[in-house]
Scaffold this active site. Sequence first.
Site, PDB file in Angstrom:
ATOM      1  N   CYS A   1       0.849  -1.198   0.000  1.00  0.00           N
ATOM      2  CA  CYS A   1       0.000   0.000   0.000  1.00  0.00           C
ATOM      3  C   CYS A   1       0.877   1.238   0.000  1.00  0.00           C
ATOM      4  O   CYS A   1       1.736   1.402   0.869  1.00  0.00           O
ATOM      5  CB  CYS A   1      -0.918  -0.025   1.220  1.00  0.00           C
ATOM      6  SG  CYS A   1      -1.754   1.556   1.507  1.00  0.00           S
TER       7      CYS A   1
ATOM      8  N   HIS B   1      -3.995   0.814   8.498  1.00  0.00           N
ATOM      9  CA  HIS B   1      -4.513   0.645   7.139  1.00  0.00           C
ATOM     10  C   HIS B   1      -6.011   0.373   7.165  1.00  0.00           C
ATOM     11  O   HIS B   1      -6.458  -0.678   7.617  1.00  0.00           O
ATOM     12  CB  HIS B   1      -3.804  -0.491   6.392  1.00  0.00           C
ATOM     13  CG  HIS B   1      -4.339  -0.633   4.994  1.00  0.00           C
ATOM     14  ND1 HIS B   1      -3.843   0.090   3.937  1.00  0.00           N
ATOM     15  CD2 HIS B   1      -5.378  -1.356   4.500  1.00  0.00           C
ATOM     16  CE1 HIS B   1      -4.539  -0.188   2.843  1.00  0.00           C
ATOM     17  NE2 HIS B   1      -5.482  -1.073   3.162  1.00  0.00           N
TER      18      HIS B   1
ATOM     19  N   GLY C   1     -14.004   8.158  -7.661  1.00  0.00           N
ATOM     20  CA  GLY C   1     -12.672   8.408  -8.215  1.00  0.00           C
ATOM     21  C   GLY C   1     -11.540   8.120  -7.253  1.00  0.00           C
ATOM     22  O   GLY C   1     -10.435   8.657  -7.402  1.00  0.00           O
TER      23      GLY C   1
ATOM     24  N   HIS D   1      -8.095   8.270   3.152  1.00  0.00           N
ATOM     25  CA  HIS D   1      -7.451   9.583   3.273  1.00  0.00           C
ATOM     26  C   HIS D   1      -8.481  10.683   3.105  1.00  0.00           C
ATOM     27  O   HIS D   1      -9.487  10.515   2.415  1.00  0.00           O
ATOM     28  CB  HIS D   1      -6.319   9.739   2.244  1.00  0.00           C
ATOM     29  CG  HIS D   1      -6.733   9.467   0.830  1.00  0.00           C
ATOM     30  ND1 HIS D   1      -6.841   8.192   0.319  1.00  0.00           N
ATOM     31  CD2 HIS D   1      -7.080  10.299  -0.176  1.00  0.00           C
ATOM     32  CE1 HIS D   1      -7.232   8.257  -0.937  1.00  0.00           C
ATOM     33  NE2 HIS D   1      -7.393   9.536  -1.268  1.00  0.00           N
TER      34      HIS D   1
HETATM   35  P1  5GP Z   1      -7.907   9.901  -4.372  1.00  0.00           P
HETATM   36  O1  5GP Z   1      -8.031  10.128  -5.851  1.00  0.00           O
HETATM   37  O2  5GP Z   1      -7.687   8.435  -4.051  1.00  0.00           O
HETATM   38  O3  5GP Z   1      -8.987  10.529  -3.553  1.00  0.00           O
HETATM   39  O4  5GP Z   1      -6.604  10.703  -3.935  1.00  0.00           O
HETATM   40  C1  5GP Z   1      -5.315  10.195  -3.993  1.00  0.00           C
HETATM   41  C2  5GP Z   1      -4.383  11.367  -3.888  1.00  0.00           C
HETATM   42  O5  5GP Z   1      -3.087  10.884  -3.590  1.00  0.00           O
HETATM   43  C3  5GP Z   1      -4.266  12.174  -5.183  1.00  0.00           C
HETATM   44  O6  5GP Z   1      -4.643  13.528  -4.943  1.00  0.00           O
HETATM   45  C4  5GP Z   1      -2.784  12.053  -5.558  1.00  0.00           C
HETATM   46  O7  5GP Z   1      -2.248  13.236  -6.102  1.00  0.00           O
HETATM   47  C5  5GP Z   1      -2.139  11.676  -4.240  1.00  0.00           C
HETATM   48  N1  5GP Z   1      -0.935  10.856  -4.384  1.00  0.00           N
HETATM   49  C6  5GP Z   1      -0.795   9.741  -5.167  1.00  0.00           C
HETATM   50  N2  5GP Z   1       0.442   9.225  -5.020  1.00  0.00           N
HETATM   51  C7  5GP Z   1       1.093  10.035  -4.130  1.00  0.00           C
HETATM   52  C8  5GP Z   1       2.417  10.013  -3.588  1.00  0.00           C
HETATM   53  O8  5GP Z   1       3.249   9.142  -3.868  1.00  0.00           O
HETATM   54  N3  5GP Z   1       2.728  11.010  -2.701  1.00  0.00           N
HETATM   55  C9  5GP Z   1       1.837  11.988  -2.363  1.00  0.00           C
HETATM   56  N4  5GP Z   1       2.258  12.920  -1.507  1.00  0.00           N
HETATM   57  N5  5GP Z   1       0.580  12.024  -2.853  1.00  0.00           N
HETATM   58  C10 5GP Z   1       0.217  11.067  -3.725  1.00  0.00           C
HETATM   59 ZN    ZN Z   2      -2.280   1.355   3.714  1.00  0.00          ZN
END
Ligand code: 5GP
Ligand code: ZN
Length: 113
Positions: A3, A45, A92, A99
Site C-alpha cells: 500500500c 490501514h 474516483g 485519506h
Molecule cells: P484519491 O483520488 O484516491 O482521492 O486521492 C489520492 C491522492 O493521492 C491524489 O490527490 C494524488 O495526487 C495523491 N498521491 C498519489 N500518489 C502520491 C504520492 O506518492 N505522494 C503523495 N504525496 N501524494 C500522492
Molecule cells: Zn495502507
Amino acid sequence: MDCLFCKIVNGEIPSTKVYEDETVYAFKDINPVAPVHVLIIPKQHLSSINDVNAENSAVIAHIYEVAAKLAKEFGISENGYRMVSNCGADAGQTVFHLHFHLLGGKKLNIKMC
Ligand code: 5GP
Ligand code: ZN
C-alpha cells in the site's frame, strides 16, 4: 501489505510531512489542486470509509481535529476550506488507504458532483 500510503507512513516512500502523532499522519499531496492540499490519513490501514466501524472510528474524529489545527496553521481557517474523502470507483478513489483531502487557499468550485 503493498500500500502506497502505508509505505509513506513507514518512511519507505518520501513525503512532505506536515503533521504526525501516534495514530495520524498528514502530508502534502504530490499533485496539488489548490494552494493548500494536504492528505490526512490514519496510520492504521483502512481501505476506505467502507472500513470504518465502531472499533476504529475514534481516529476519524481525531483526523478532523488535526484538520482544524492544520487549517489554522496554513491560514485558511477564516476564509474556508473543504475536507473530502473519495470512496470507491464512482467517487474516483485512486489510493485504497483511507485519506481525507484538506483543500483551501482559493475560492473552491462549489460543484459537489
Ligand atoms: P484519491 O483520488 O484516491 O482521492 O486521492 C489520492 C491522492 O493521492 C491524489 O490527490 C494524488 O495526487 C495523491 N498521491 C498519489 N500518489 C502520491 C504520492 O506518492 N505522494 C503523495 N504525496 N501524494 C500522492
Ligand atoms: Zn495502507
